[in-house]
Write a protein that holds these residues in place. Structure first.
Motif, mmCIF file in Angstrom:
data_model
loop_
_atom_site.group_PDB
_atom_site.id
_atom_site.type_symbol
_atom_site.label_atom_id
_atom_site.label_comp_id
_atom_site.label_asym_id
_atom_site.label_seq_id
_atom_site.Cartn_x
_atom_site.Cartn_y
_atom_site.Cartn_z
ATOM 1 N N GLU A 292 58.380 -5.191 34.241
ATOM 2 C CA GLU A 292 57.296 -4.435 34.888
ATOM 3 C C GLU A 292 55.953 -5.146 34.739
ATOM 4 O O GLU A 292 54.988 -4.845 35.470
ATOM 5 N N ASN A 293 55.878 -6.115 33.829
ATOM 6 C CA ASN A 293 54.643 -6.863 33.607
ATOM 7 C C ASN A 293 54.620 -8.204 34.342
ATOM 8 O O ASN A 293 53.754 -9.038 34.089
ATOM 9 N N TYR A 294 55.582 -8.392 35.259
ATOM 10 C CA TYR A 294 55.665 -9.660 35.985
ATOM 11 C C TYR A 294 55.681 -9.429 37.490
ATOM 12 O O TYR A 294 56.003 -8.337 37.978
ATOM 13 N N VAL A 295 55.370 -10.493 38.214
ATOM 14 C CA VAL A 295 55.450 -10.489 39.667
ATOM 15 C C VAL A 295 56.220 -11.738 40.070
ATOM 16 O O VAL A 295 56.139 -12.781 39.429
ATOM 17 N N LEU A 296 57.001 -11.629 41.124
ATOM 18 C CA LEU A 296 57.838 -12.726 41.605
ATOM 19 C C LEU A 296 57.276 -13.211 42.939
ATOM 20 O O LEU A 296 57.092 -12.414 43.865
ATOM 21 N N LYS A 297 56.996 -14.517 43.028
ATOM 22 C CA LYS A 297 56.335 -15.045 44.225
ATOM 23 C C LYS A 297 57.101 -16.243 44.790
ATOM 24 O O LYS A 297 57.454 -17.164 44.041
ATOM 25 N N GLY A 306 56.369 -11.911 51.119
ATOM 26 C CA GLY A 306 57.527 -12.194 50.284
ATOM 27 C C GLY A 306 57.331 -11.913 48.812
ATOM 28 O O GLY A 306 58.281 -12.020 48.024
ATOM 29 N N VAL A 307 56.121 -11.557 48.399
ATOM 30 C CA VAL A 307 55.852 -11.291 46.987
ATOM 31 C C VAL A 307 56.551 -9.999 46.557
ATOM 32 O O VAL A 307 56.498 -8.989 47.263
ATOM 33 N N ILE A 308 57.214 -10.036 45.410
ATOM 34 C CA ILE A 308 57.875 -8.842 44.852
ATOM 35 C C ILE A 308 57.055 -8.377 43.656
ATOM 36 O O ILE A 308 56.985 -9.056 42.626
ATOM 37 N N ILE A 309 56.426 -7.227 43.794
ATOM 38 C CA ILE A 309 55.531 -6.722 42.745
ATOM 39 C C ILE A 309 56.314 -5.996 41.657
ATOM 40 O O ILE A 309 56.096 -6.215 40.465
ATOM 41 N N ASP A 310 57.208 -5.116 42.080
ATOM 42 C CA ASP A 310 57.997 -4.345 41.117
ATOM 43 C C ASP A 310 59.330 -5.052 40.916
ATOM 44 O O ASP A 310 60.357 -4.699 41.518
ATOM 45 N N VAL A 311 59.345 -6.051 40.064
ATOM 46 C CA VAL A 311 60.489 -6.947 39.902
ATOM 47 C C VAL A 311 61.601 -6.276 39.097
ATOM 48 O O VAL A 311 61.337 -5.614 38.089
ATOM 49 N N THR A 312 62.838 -6.476 39.546
ATOM 50 C CA THR A 312 63.997 -6.026 38.781
ATOM 51 C C THR A 312 64.894 -7.242 38.478
ATOM 52 O O THR A 312 64.772 -8.290 39.113
ATOM 53 N N GLU A 313 65.779 -7.072 37.525
ATOM 54 C CA GLU A 313 66.714 -8.146 37.189
ATOM 55 C C GLU A 313 67.589 -8.479 38.397
ATOM 56 O O GLU A 313 67.936 -9.643 38.636
ATOM 57 N N THR A 314 67.900 -7.466 39.192
ATOM 58 C CA THR A 314 68.698 -7.684 40.409
ATOM 59 C C THR A 314 67.958 -8.588 41.387
ATOM 60 O O THR A 314 68.554 -9.483 42.000
ATOM 61 N N LEU A 327 57.826 -16.997 38.517
ATOM 62 C CA LEU A 327 57.719 -15.705 37.828
ATOM 63 C C LEU A 327 56.398 -15.738 37.073
ATOM 64 O O LEU A 327 56.176 -16.624 36.239
ATOM 65 N N GLN A 328 55.548 -14.790 37.376
ATOM 66 C CA GLN A 328 54.175 -14.830 36.849
ATOM 67 C C GLN A 328 53.827 -13.499 36.201
ATOM 68 O O GLN A 328 54.145 -12.430 36.739
ATOM 69 N N ARG A 329 53.196 -13.585 35.035
ATOM 70 C CA ARG A 329 52.751 -12.355 34.373
ATOM 71 C C ARG A 329 51.699 -11.686 35.252
ATOM 72 O O ARG A 329 50.812 -12.338 35.781
ATOM 73 N N LYS A 330 51.839 -10.373 35.408
ATOM 74 C CA LYS A 330 50.921 -9.635 36.274
ATOM 75 C C LYS A 330 49.491 -9.700 35.767
ATOM 76 O O LYS A 330 49.250 -9.671 34.554
#
Length: 396
Positions: A292-297, A306-314, A327-330
């Motif tokens: 929950e403290n990361y964002v995927l870009k 294409g940015v995923i704000i609410d990242v899940t392991e899936t 993978l970047q810390r929010k």
């Protein structure tokens, strides 16, 4: 954030003045299709110094002898353009405004580009805010002792160089009808250069030409505003003009490869208090438990797509090309800009010009205000006191 200016501005703000701002901004120019915010950002000296320091740290990486080696995989093979320059001519660094553990305002790097931004429009915007809202004369959007005249002199030096202005053109796919066309027209007015759509340019041998009043004029330098990512699925447009990936007897300002070299791809190489922890996804061996403290870009996308704000392991496990993601810390934006009803989040873009054979110079800035989940027009469509803005500072 300079409290006296914020209080004065909010106390005297009216919708009528805001409408005057919009009207005055657009006089003699194409319609502005993006939202302009109701207010500038008043940048205090302490924040200004941090923004400058953050930029110097980033530039020190870019100037390293091995920077091109570090970023050799940043350029997609299909968009590698020949005759790359030794350095970019533009640098833009985007910072979210946050609070540190001491409760002090601090910038955190969000994005970076070796590509031009609204270098013409931002000066016009600052002038218009100051005039319509009768702001203090000592407030300025410029750095390094620049004023409007010296700023545009430097801008012209970078873009036009030793050429005649008619030998230089600002180029985009359909330049006169782009969302940022007002910036193009302001730039052309100050620099004296042409604005050309891609199809306005023809190729003979390895030389480029455009026509004006029945005359064929050789185009010796292109102020490039074409973002390849935006036309990746439509390369047929080159058939009626020229292909930028060919060997050409034309200079690029700035060379297209720098758009990729200085980008999200660069961020994992930066270690700074002003840069959030950033890793290439293919180097992440253990998925963090606090996603929950990361964002995927995605590395190769534009304007937040294409940015995923609410990242899940899936989400992470479904990505088939992890080398093309970070993978970047929010970054937690602080609502620091006081609107009449609530605080508003802000981002500041620091904009540099890098003349040939000289050092990069911090010149002007761009602000964006947001109440949405992300900064950007599409995420703030239903709000007020959001949109494009500019930071004004006291010129001592």
């Amino acid at each position: 954030m300079i409290e006296k200016y914020r209080q004065q501005f909010n106390a005297s703000f009216t919708e009528e003045k805001y409408n005057q701002l919009l009207e005055k901004l657009g006089e003699g120019f194409p319609v502005i299709p993006f939202r302009v915010a109701e207010t500038p950002i008043f940048i205090p000296q302490a924040l200004k110094e941090k923004l400058i320091a953050a930029g110097e740290e980033i530039i020190s990486l870019i100037k390293q002898d091995n920077f091109k080696e570090l970023t050799q995989n940043a350029i997609p093979q299909q968009w590698n353009v020949p005759n790359e320059t030794s350095h970019p001519h533009f640098l833009t660094f985007d910072y979210g405004l946050c609070k540190d553990e001491k409760g002090e305002i601090t910038p955190m790097l969000i994005e970076m580009q070796g590509f031009p931004s609204l270098y013409g429009f931002q000066s016009h915007l600052a002038n218009t805010y100051k005039e319509v809202f009768n702001l203090d004369d000592k407030l300025s959007p410029y750095f390094n002792g620049l004023d409007e005249n010296s700023y545009f002199e430097l801008f012209k030096k970078v873009v036009v160089g030793d050429y005649a202005p008619h030998e230089v053109a600002l180029m985009d796919v359909d330049a006169p009808n782009q969302k940022t066309a007002i910036d193009f027209f302001i730039t052309a007015k100050h620099l004296g250069i042409k604005i050309l759509a891609l199809e306005d340019i023809s190729k003979e041998g390895n030389q480029l030409f455009y026509e004006e009043n029945g005359l064929k004029i050789q185009l010796k330098r292109i102020y490039n505003r074409l973002i390849f990512d935006e036309i990746a699925e439509n390369t047929d447009i080159f058939k009626n003009s020229f292909d930028p990936r060919e060997e050409l007897d034309t200079e690029w300002i700035t060379h297209p490869n720098w758009f990729y070299r200085i980008s999200k791809y660069t961020m994992p190489f930066l270690k700074s208090e002003f840069v959030p922890e950033t890793r290439f996804l293919n180097t992440v061996e253990i998925i963090p438990t606090d996603l929950e403290n990361y964002v995927l870009k995605p590395l190769f996308s534009f304007a937040g797509m294409g940015v995923i704000i609410d990242v899940t392991e899936t989400d992470i496990k479904q990505i088939t090309d992890p080398e093309n993601w970070i993978l970047q810390r929010k970054v937690v934006y602080e609502p620091l800009i006081q609107a009449p009803d609530a605080g508003v989040k802000a981002e500041i873009r620091m904009m540099y010009l890098w003349p040939e054979g000289e050092e990069p110079q911090l010149c002007i800035n761009l602000g964006r205000l947001s109440r949405g989940k992300m900064i950007g027009v599409r995420y703030n469509a239903d709000f007020d006191w959001v949109g494009g803005s500019i930071g004004l500072m006291e010129a001592f």
